[in-house]
Design an enzyme around this catalytic site. Structure first.
Site, PDB file in Angstrom:
ATOM      1  N   CYS A 126       0.839  -1.198   0.000  1.00  0.00           N
ATOM      2  CA  CYS A 126       0.000   0.000   0.000  1.00  0.00           C
ATOM      3  C   CYS A 126       0.876   1.250   0.000  1.00  0.00           C
ATOM      4  O   CYS A 126       1.384   1.665   1.043  1.00  0.00           O
ATOM      5  CB  CYS A 126      -0.936   0.012   1.206  1.00  0.00           C
ATOM      6  SG  CYS A 126      -2.049   1.444   1.182  1.00  0.00           S
ATOM      7  N   CYS A 181      -0.288   4.170   2.353  1.00  0.00           N
ATOM      8  CA  CYS A 181      -0.043   3.914   3.779  1.00  0.00           C
ATOM      9  C   CYS A 181       1.448   3.984   4.096  1.00  0.00           C
ATOM     10  O   CYS A 181       1.836   4.556   5.121  1.00  0.00           O
ATOM     11  CB  CYS A 181      -0.607   2.554   4.180  1.00  0.00           C
ATOM     12  SG  CYS A 181      -2.424   2.499   4.147  1.00  0.00           S
TER      13      CYS A 181
END
Length: 196
Positions: free
Chosen positions: A157, A160
């Protein structure tokens, strides 16, 4: 259960991780049959991350536990939980390391979707995911963010990873400490392909 005819490198890897010689799986069978030189590299890489240059032994154990939990890898979870207990991690810290992995897996799916689709509308819709442990983590904000970064990197991700890395820099974490946690994540990811 079929017993693996193990070579010296596989036996040494087992010793490091605390497995008995009856442990087997397809990856080990394939590597053992080939007397793969990679097993020696994997063992040395694993031993190196266990030393922790920028992470304490307790942090190495808890980070490893979170990464093993993220991979749903029972043998490595047992190994790192024992290591955490040996390094005086509390039950609450052990539980939170696993909880962090679970929470970040959830967040990673949501934010990867937002990033992949790149529609403004999805960014405006509330996530509606409860994340109370992020507000006042037992592990401390900095270490919780460090685990979050490593788990997010494993889960792919980008949003993130960038967000957690930014928070770590704001908290005063060195780039060397961040990179060590990512290196640890990469080695554990390679271990879960062989020890499962």
């Amino acid at each position: 259960m079929e017993v693996l005819n193990i070579n010296q490198s596989v036996a040494e890897l087992f010793e490091v991780v605390g497995l008995n010689e009856e442990f087997t799986n397809e990856s080990l069978r394939n590597l053992g049959d080939a007397d793969s030189r990679y097993v020696k590299d994997l063992k040395l890489n694993f031993k190196t991350i266990l030393k922790g240059e920028k992470l304490s032994q307790k942090e190495v154990a808890l980070m490893g536990l979170a990464l093993a939990a993220n991979a749903a890898n029972n043998p490595l979870q047992r190994f790192f939980r024992k290591l955490a207990e040996e390094n005086e991690a509390t039950v609450a810290e052990i539980g939170e390391a696993v909880a962090c992995a679970s929470l970040l897996s959830s967040n990673n799916v949501l934010y990867r979707f937002r990033h992949f689709v790149e529609k403004e509308k999805y960014g405006q819709i509330p996530a509606r995911l409860r994340m109370n442990i992020m507000m006042n983590p037992v592990l401390g904000k900095e270490f919780f963010e460090l685990i979050s970064t490593a788990v997010s990197a494993v889960n792919g991700c980008q949003m993130c990873v960038a967000s957690h890395e930014n928070h770590l820099i704001e908290l005063g974490t060195s780039e060397e400490r961040i990179f060590e946690s990512i290196r640890m994540a990469s080695v554990i990811t390679s271990m879960v392909k062989v020890i499962y």
